[in-house]
Design a protein around this motif. Structure first.
Motif, mmCIF file in Angstrom:
data_model
loop_
_atom_site.group_PDB
_atom_site.id
_atom_site.type_symbol
_atom_site.label_atom_id
_atom_site.label_comp_id
_atom_site.label_asym_id
_atom_site.label_seq_id
_atom_site.Cartn_x
_atom_site.Cartn_y
_atom_site.Cartn_z
ATOM 1 N N LYS A 95 0.559 -1.469 0.371
ATOM 2 C CA LYS A 95 0.151 0.357 -0.131
ATOM 3 C C LYS A 95 0.545 0.695 0.712
ATOM 4 N N GLU A 96 0.524 2.401 -0.248
ATOM 5 C CA GLU A 96 1.408 3.753 -0.423
ATOM 6 C C GLU A 96 1.439 3.838 1.310
ATOM 7 N N TRP A 97 0.600 3.669 2.148
ATOM 8 C CA TRP A 97 0.913 3.783 3.191
ATOM 9 C C TRP A 97 1.850 2.788 4.427
ATOM 10 N N LEU A 98 1.696 1.377 3.655
ATOM 11 C CA LEU A 98 2.539 0.351 4.220
ATOM 12 C C LEU A 98 3.983 0.204 2.835
ATOM 13 N N THR A 126 25.472 -10.176 8.347
ATOM 14 C CA THR A 126 24.156 -10.021 9.542
ATOM 15 C C THR A 126 23.076 -8.882 8.843
ATOM 16 N N LEU A 127 21.844 -8.313 9.754
ATOM 17 C CA LEU A 127 20.979 -8.085 9.759
ATOM 18 C C LEU A 127 21.018 -6.794 9.865
ATOM 19 N N TRP A 128 21.012 -5.913 9.122
ATOM 20 C CA TRP A 128 21.280 -4.625 8.598
ATOM 21 C C TRP A 128 20.265 -3.415 9.105
ATOM 22 N N GLN A 129 19.267 -4.083 8.203
ATOM 23 C CA GLN A 129 17.907 -2.987 8.262
ATOM 24 C C GLN A 129 16.871 -3.905 8.210
ATOM 25 N N ALA A 130 16.071 -3.343 8.991
ATOM 26 C CA ALA A 130 14.553 -4.224 8.415
ATOM 27 C C ALA A 130 13.531 -3.989 9.586
ATOM 28 N N TYR A 131 12.672 -3.325 9.057
ATOM 29 C CA TYR A 131 11.454 -2.669 9.958
ATOM 30 C C TYR A 131 9.910 -2.354 9.008
ATOM 31 N N PRO A 132 9.191 -2.575 9.594
ATOM 32 C CA PRO A 132 7.859 -1.801 8.859
ATOM 33 C C PRO A 132 7.495 -0.419 9.106
ATOM 34 N N GLN A 133 6.871 0.283 7.966
ATOM 35 C CA GLN A 133 6.710 1.551 8.091
ATOM 36 C C GLN A 133 5.538 1.637 8.161
ATOM 37 N N VAL A 134 4.914 2.279 8.162
ATOM 38 C CA VAL A 134 3.113 2.873 8.509
ATOM 39 C C VAL A 134 3.188 4.414 7.796
ATOM 40 N N GLY A 135 2.723 4.955 6.855
ATOM 41 C CA GLY A 135 2.694 6.102 6.846
ATOM 42 C C GLY A 135 3.540 6.332 5.797
ATOM 43 N N SER A 136 3.833 7.479 5.067
ATOM 44 C CA SER A 136 4.336 7.509 3.308
ATOM 45 C C SER A 136 5.708 9.237 4.130
ATOM 46 N N SER A 137 6.641 9.224 4.240
ATOM 47 C CA SER A 137 7.535 9.919 4.223
ATOM 48 C C SER A 137 7.723 11.573 3.650
ATOM 49 N N GLY A 140 1.398 13.290 3.005
ATOM 50 C CA GLY A 140 0.864 13.321 4.176
ATOM 51 C C GLY A 140 1.637 14.520 5.669
ATOM 52 N N TRP A 141 0.646 13.475 6.524
ATOM 53 C CA TRP A 141 1.499 14.517 7.469
ATOM 54 C C TRP A 141 2.639 13.433 8.790
ATOM 55 N N VAL A 142 2.715 12.361 8.764
ATOM 56 C CA VAL A 142 2.705 11.477 9.752
ATOM 57 C C VAL A 142 3.157 10.049 8.853
ATOM 58 N N ASP A 143 4.145 9.530 9.645
ATOM 59 C CA ASP A 143 4.585 8.671 9.641
ATOM 60 C C ASP A 143 5.120 7.870 10.564
ATOM 61 N N ALA A 144 5.013 6.101 10.310
ATOM 62 C CA ALA A 144 5.596 5.700 11.788
ATOM 63 C C ALA A 144 6.983 4.165 11.588
ATOM 64 N N LEU A 145 7.779 3.962 12.061
ATOM 65 C CA LEU A 145 8.386 3.062 12.062
ATOM 66 C C LEU A 145 8.630 2.363 13.698
ATOM 67 N N ALA A 146 9.072 1.184 12.899
ATOM 68 C CA ALA A 146 10.298 -0.048 14.431
ATOM 69 C C ALA A 146 10.572 -0.806 14.213
ATOM 70 N N GLY A 147 12.405 -0.733 14.257
ATOM 71 C CA GLY A 147 12.893 -2.267 13.854
ATOM 72 C C GLY A 147 14.535 -1.712 13.924
ATOM 73 N N ARG A 148 14.806 -1.823 13.100
ATOM 74 C CA ARG A 148 16.576 -1.909 13.196
ATOM 75 C C ARG A 148 16.485 -0.680 11.696
ATOM 76 N N GLN A 149 16.936 0.911 12.226
ATOM 77 C CA GLN A 149 18.123 1.140 10.830
ATOM 78 C C GLN A 149 18.531 2.284 11.051
ATOM 79 N N VAL A 150 19.410 2.820 10.142
ATOM 80 C CA VAL A 150 20.062 3.412 9.596
ATOM 81 C C VAL A 150 19.739 4.728 10.396
ATOM 82 N N LEU A 151 20.631 5.733 10.589
ATOM 83 C CA LEU A 151 19.986 7.115 11.200
ATOM 84 C C LEU A 151 20.574 8.127 11.103
#
Length: 467
Positions: A95-98, A126-137, A140-151
């Motif tokens: 989905k556009e938001w998932l 190794t597992l470098w990044q892995a996450y689900p993201q809800v919303g589009s960056s 829209g106004w907001v998106d959220a994710l949780a997991g492993r990510q480069v910052l």
């Protein structure tokens, strides 16, 4: 630009201009076509993506680098080796938001004689990044994710993946981004993932960082205005150079990054941080800051951009006292910003540099710079780029660590293939001549980067001017 630097952590490959350092952590399904149809036979993944459903994309990158450092540890130790790093990634966006995103990394070192087969040179599969993201960056106004990510935030002087390292840096993170044209605010909780040659890499319990990072483009004309607050807690642990076994760390960093353009092709870039809290029984009172100014001569051949920068990070004058003044550099990408040799950290430091960047053609980028390093106080240690102690304090010794000259050239064939080579040399100052054997350090290197789907990668030649 600042919004791009934050958004790129979530969906960089959807940005058509994905060749900047902000876009090296592909989180979205990569653009199957890229921006350049040249040498398409070298990129079979592009054809594969075109045959796949639009909601799934495969990507990745490979980097190889030859390094031949001499004077390792400022003594007569030399080495010559080959580093390679492979990343393979998968993006599923039903989905556009998932979005579901995953990436694995394999980093290795070959032909080495003195450098260890360990982080930051080697970290196998190794597992470098892995996450689900809800919303589009991007919408829209907001998106959220949780997991492993480069910052990566701002110019990565406080938080970044340190891409030049063969292993790099990633985080276990939960974050929410609020965005609208002209501003973005990221709220996150994170724990850095150590490189330990295991598949999942368990974060150190209690070693956490929480933050709010804002980016605003409408406060100051032609400028990015980025205030932030970071809260760092960590146990006393020999694995953490920040604590130095002095006790539990409870630290707040308040900072502001501000960069922009001025008339007549001048530009400026500045960032200041203050730190307070406690380290064991000591109270923390530390700060760091840098300021740079540059000018581009657009009517001159190769459009040279000349820059001058000053950098300061406080140190502790009384190590046995009740106040700790050594700046905690947190998780920066120090390469280039503190020299290409990567032997100096942003702690107990006075640093000046000047240099010039040229673009003789659209595909060539050149950079030369000269730098000087001093200890802020000789009562504190000389710290390495990692933040760990490189040379213990010698009270009363000279504060001059040394000087460095760097030169690098890079040729970008397209957004999927680039080559480069460079040389860095540190001339030992009186402090190193007194506390070590005082051997000058040389760092020649040559590299190539290959992106499977021509969606860009981190360019070592990072412009000091605004994009």
């Amino acid at each position: 630009m600042a919004r791009q630097l934050i958004n790129a952590q979530a969906v960089p490959d959807s940005n058509p201009d994905s060749g900047s350092s902000a876009n090296s952590s592909s989180a979205h399904a990569p653009d199957p076509a890229g921006n350049d149809d040249s040498l398409d036979w070298l990129f079979p993944v592009i054809k594969l993506n075109r045959s796949l459903p639009s909601w799934i994309r495969i990507g990745g990158e490979f980097r190889g680098r030859l390094e031949g450092p001499t004077g390792i540890g400022f003594n007569s130790t030399d080495d010559f080796y080959f580093l390679d790093r492979l990343r393979v990634k998968l993006g599923i966006k039903p989905k556009e938001w998932l979005l579901f995103f995953g990436e694995v990394q394999d980093s290795r070192i070959f032909f080495n004689h003195h450098i260890a087969n360990a982080n930051p040179y080697e970290d196998k599969w190794t597992l470098w990044q892995a996450y689900p993201q809800v919303g589009s960056s991007e919408t829209g106004w907001v998106d959220a994710l949780a997991g492993r990510q480069v910052l990566r935030f701002g110019d990565e002087r406080v938080i970044g993946p340190s891409e030049w390292l063969n292993v790099g840096r990633t985080f276990n993170v939960a974050r929410v981004d609020l965005h609208h044209p002209g501003f973005e605010v990221s709220v996150f909780a994170s724990s850095v993932v150590p490189g330990e040659n295991s598949d999942l890499h368990n974060a150190l319990p209690g070693n956490n960082m929480y933050g709010v990072y804002g980016s605003f483009q409408n406060i100051v004309p032609k400028a990015d205005f980025e205030p932030y607050v970071l809260w760092r807690v960590a146990p006393s642990n020999a694995e953490l150079p920040e604590t130095l076994n002095r006790g539990h760390l409870d630290e707040v960093t308040i900072g502001l990054h501000w960069k922009g353009d001025l008339p007549s092709d001048f530009n400026y870039d500045t960032e200041f941080d203050g730190q307070t809290g406690s380290l064991g029984a000591s109270s923390i009172s530390a700060w760091a800051g840098y300021a740079s100014v540059g000018k581009t001569f657009r009517k001159v051949a190769a459009a040279p951009h000349i820059f001058l920068e000053g950098n300061y990070a406080s140190g502790t004058k009384t190590p046995n006292g009740h106040e700790w003044n050594t700046f905690d550099e947190l998780y920066p990408s120090n390469h280039d910003k503190l020299g290409f040799a990567d032997l100096v950290g942003r702690r107990n430091l006075v640093h000046f540099r000047t240099g010039v960047e040229e673009e003789p053609t659209k595909k060539w980028k050149l950079k030369q710079q000269f730098e000087g390093y001093w200890l802020a106080t000789s009562n504190d240690n000389y710290y390495a780029s990692s933040g760990a102690i490189a040379v213990a304090a010698h009270p009363g010794a000279s504060r001059h660590i040394g000087n460095e000259f760097d030169a690098v050239a890079e040729y970008a064939v397209n957004k999927g293939l680039s080559f480069g080579f460079g040389y860095g040399r540190i001339f030992a100052g009186q402090f190193l001549e007194t506390t070590t054997r005082g051997q000058n350090y040389s760092y020649p290197y040559a590299y190539f980067e290959y992106n499977f789907s021509k969606t860009g990668f981190h360019f070592p030649v990072t412009p000091n001017k605004t994009n």
